[in-house]
Motif scaffolding. Structure first.
Motif, PDB file in Angstrom:
ATOM      1  N   ALA A 186       0.930  -0.925  -0.088  1.00 33.23           N
ATOM      2  CA  ALA A 186      -0.137  -0.082  -0.067  1.00 33.23           C
ATOM      3  C   ALA A 186       1.130   1.147   0.045  1.00 33.23           C
ATOM      4  O   ALA A 186       1.216   2.196  -0.932  1.00 33.23           O
ATOM      5  N   ALA A 187       2.127   1.331   0.818  1.00 26.69           N
ATOM      6  CA  ALA A 187       3.228   1.698   0.918  1.00 26.69           C
ATOM      7  C   ALA A 187       3.514   3.008  -0.570  1.00 26.69           C
ATOM      8  O   ALA A 187       3.868   3.997  -0.595  1.00 26.69           O
ATOM      9  N   ASP A 188       4.172   1.208  -1.285  1.00 24.00           N
ATOM     10  CA  ASP A 188       4.545   1.434  -2.290  1.00 24.00           C
ATOM     11  C   ASP A 188       4.028   2.118  -3.471  1.00 24.00           C
ATOM     12  O   ASP A 188       4.280   2.671  -4.428  1.00 24.00           O
ATOM     13  N   SER A 189       2.636   1.845  -3.316  1.00 19.83           N
ATOM     14  CA  SER A 189       1.952   2.065  -4.364  1.00 19.83           C
ATOM     15  C   SER A 189       2.075   4.083  -4.639  1.00 19.83           C
ATOM     16  O   SER A 189       1.717   4.159  -5.115  1.00 19.83           O
ATOM     17  N   ILE A 190       1.519   3.939  -3.118  1.00 15.47           N
ATOM     18  CA  ILE A 190       1.012   5.406  -3.035  1.00 15.47           C
ATOM     19  C   ILE A 190       2.232   6.535  -2.690  1.00 15.47           C
ATOM     20  O   ILE A 190       2.237   7.757  -3.657  1.00 15.47           O
ATOM     21  N   ALA A 191       3.616   6.077  -3.231  1.00 17.38           N
ATOM     22  CA  ALA A 191       4.862   6.882  -3.141  1.00 17.38           C
ATOM     23  C   ALA A 191       4.851   7.430  -4.558  1.00 17.38           C
ATOM     24  O   ALA A 191       5.942   8.203  -4.631  1.00 17.38           O
ATOM     25  N   ASP A 192       4.234   6.276  -5.108  1.00 20.48           N
ATOM     26  CA  ASP A 192       4.339   6.692  -6.882  1.00 20.48           C
ATOM     27  C   ASP A 192       3.945   7.940  -7.370  1.00 20.48           C
ATOM     28  O   ASP A 192       4.849   9.183  -7.824  1.00 20.48           O
ATOM     29  N   VAL A 193       3.388   9.000  -6.326  1.00 22.25           N
ATOM     30  CA  VAL A 193       2.910  10.250  -6.596  1.00 22.25           C
ATOM     31  C   VAL A 193       3.922  10.761  -6.258  1.00 22.25           C
ATOM     32  O   VAL A 193       4.100  11.748  -7.291  1.00 22.25           O
TER      33      VAL A 193
ATOM     34  N   CYS B 284      -4.546   9.686 -11.774  1.00 22.56           N
ATOM     35  CA  CYS B 284      -5.287   8.930 -11.435  1.00 22.56           C
ATOM     36  C   CYS B 284      -5.741   7.231 -11.369  1.00 22.56           C
ATOM     37  O   CYS B 284      -6.571   6.637 -10.238  1.00 22.56           O
ATOM     38  N   ALA B 285      -4.846   6.844 -11.837  1.00 26.58           N
ATOM     39  CA  ALA B 285      -4.853   5.428 -11.615  1.00 26.58           C
ATOM     40  C   ALA B 285      -3.896   4.659 -11.354  1.00 26.58           C
ATOM     41  O   ALA B 285      -5.077   3.885  -9.970  1.00 26.58           O
ATOM     42  N   VAL B 286      -2.982   5.576 -10.372  1.00 28.84           N
ATOM     43  CA  VAL B 286      -2.262   5.596  -9.035  1.00 28.84           C
ATOM     44  C   VAL B 286      -3.681   5.533  -7.440  1.00 28.84           C
ATOM     45  O   VAL B 286      -3.968   4.639  -7.123  1.00 28.84           O
ATOM     46  N   LEU B 287      -3.784   6.816  -7.552  1.00 32.15           N
ATOM     47  CA  LEU B 287      -5.036   6.821  -6.453  1.00 32.15           C
ATOM     48  C   LEU B 287      -5.945   6.281  -6.592  1.00 32.15           C
ATOM     49  O   LEU B 287      -6.414   5.854  -5.707  1.00 32.15           O
ATOM     50  N   THR B 288      -7.199   5.390  -7.351  1.00 28.98           N
ATOM     51  CA  THR B 288      -7.900   4.477  -7.733  1.00 28.98           C
ATOM     52  C   THR B 288      -7.381   3.145  -7.508  1.00 28.98           C
ATOM     53  O   THR B 288      -8.495   2.711  -7.594  1.00 28.98           O
ATOM     54  N   ALA B 289      -6.182   3.149  -7.370  1.00 36.49           N
ATOM     55  CA  ALA B 289      -5.905   1.693  -6.878  1.00 36.49           C
ATOM     56  C   ALA B 289      -6.342   1.084  -7.978  1.00 36.49           C
ATOM     57  O   ALA B 289      -5.742  -0.552  -8.272  1.00 36.49           O
ATOM     58  N   ARG B 290      -6.270   1.373  -9.653  1.00 39.07           N
ATOM     59  CA  ARG B 290      -5.843   0.674 -11.321  1.00 39.07           C
ATOM     60  C   ARG B 290      -4.277   0.684 -11.814  1.00 39.07           C
ATOM     61  O   ARG B 290      -4.198  -0.357 -11.581  1.00 39.07           O
ATOM     62  N   VAL B 291      -3.374   1.377 -10.270  1.00 41.00           N
ATOM     63  CA  VAL B 291      -2.194   0.938 -10.618  1.00 41.00           C
ATOM     64  C   VAL B 291      -1.755   0.448  -9.088  1.00 41.00           C
ATOM     65  O   VAL B 291      -1.771   1.360  -8.186  1.00 41.00           O
ATOM     66  N   VAL B 292      -1.650  -0.776  -9.076  1.00 38.88           N
ATOM     67  CA  VAL B 292      -0.772  -0.756  -7.923  1.00 38.88           C
ATOM     68  C   VAL B 292       0.784  -1.625  -7.689  1.00 38.88           C
ATOM     69  O   VAL B 292       1.296  -1.770  -8.923  1.00 38.88           O
ATOM     70  N   THR B 293       1.316  -1.394  -6.770  1.00 40.71           N
ATOM     71  CA  THR B 293       3.020  -2.339  -6.729  1.00 40.71           C
ATOM     72  C   THR B 293       2.989  -3.094  -5.915  1.00 40.71           C
ATOM     73  O   THR B 293       2.447  -3.281  -5.054  1.00 40.71           O
ATOM     74  N   VAL B 294       3.712  -3.754  -6.252  1.00 42.35           N
ATOM     75  CA  VAL B 294       4.203  -5.101  -5.451  1.00 42.35           C
ATOM     76  C   VAL B 294       6.039  -5.099  -5.950  1.00 42.35           C
ATOM     77  O   VAL B 294       6.306  -5.453  -6.703  1.00 42.35           O
ATOM     78  N   GLY B 295       6.299  -5.272  -4.698  1.00 47.31           N
ATOM     79  CA  GLY B 295       7.793  -5.270  -5.017  1.00 47.31           C
ATOM     80  C   GLY B 295       8.354  -4.104  -5.975  1.00 47.31           C
ATOM     81  O   GLY B 295       8.306  -2.643  -6.187  1.00 47.31           O
TER      82      GLY B 295
END
Length: 240
Positions: free
Chosen positions: A62-69, A87-98
């Motif tokens: 979760a932290a890595d996903s929003i860190a992309d902003v 918009c893709a990142v903040l709506t969880a359309r794009v998520v980070t896994v490792g």
């Protein structure tokens, strides 16, 4: 709470079209300084992280996903990145896994469902780290968007340009990553779009600015390429 914040928060987990959502957000923030738009984006981050945690993501994911902003804001700016990506990142359309990012709701050329693959600017593209990402991603992607389970990984990037192997050698991390995918047929805009990708992601600027700063022959060229690979839950050690 700002209307733009509520717009994005309401779209979390719905797999929205990023372009349409970006256009709606633009209509809300029109006339405001870019700093106000950045404030809207940053205000949504905790809600995105909380939603991801509630839908199976680890605290790190979760932290890595929003860190992309903030990473994209620092590297390319608001306009250089584009509202659609935020918009893709903040709506969880794009998520980070490792090591990698994965996009829900992507579509292959034949119309079949795919999970998009993106490479964030977080260091070397280490093959074992990528293996772990591909292995761990399906469980999270299924949990986050069970209606969008896909049979393919799809990556569209200058990294997949087959000519990189001639420049970097067969054992370079970028080349090993590219070997994970079977390339689709080229399209007419690949060369121009690939040059733009190299200017942005390698040189950190736009293609016109890069060409203005140095002679054309000094700018590394690149061809955008799209690659597919069948999705499996045991994808480790497929880079060689």
């Amino acid at each position: 709470m700002h209307d733009g914040t509520e717009l994005l928060a309401a779209a979390i987990g719905t797999v929205p079209d990023p372009g349409e959502l970006a256009a709606a957000l633009e209509s809300i923030v029109r006339g405001l300084p870019d700093s106000a738009t950045v404030d809207v984006l940053r205000a949504v981050r905790p809600r995105t992280a909380a939603w991801l945690r509630a839908h199976g993501a680890s605290a790190d994911q979760a932290a890595d996903s929003i860190a992309d902003v903030d990473r994209k804001l620092a590297r390319y700016g608001l306009r250089g990145t584009g509202l659609d990506w935020f918009c893709a990142v903040l709506t969880a359309r794009v998520v980070t896994v490792g090591r990698l990012q994965f996009e829900i709701g992507d579509t292959a050329a034949d119309g079949s469902a795919a999970w998009g693959v993106h490479v964030p600017e977080t260091g070397p593209l280490d093959a074992p780290a990528c293996d772990r990402s591909f292995d761990e991603a399906p469980a999270l992607l299924r949990a986050v968007a069970p209606a969008h389970v896909a049979g393919w990984w799809q990556c569209r990037s200058w990294i997949l340009d087959p000519e990189l192997a001639d420049v970097l050698g067969p054992d370079a991390n970028l080349v090993r990553f590219a070997r994970r995918f079977d390339l689709g047929p080229p399209s007419s805009g690949d060369a121009a779009e690939g040059d733009g990708g190299v200017a942005k992601f390698v040189l950190g600027t736009t293609l016109p600015d890069a060409r203005a700063a140095v002679s054309r022959g000094s700018i590394p060229s690149g061809r955008l390429a799209t690659g597919l690979r069948p999705r499996g839950d045991g994808d480790a050690n497929t880079a060689d």
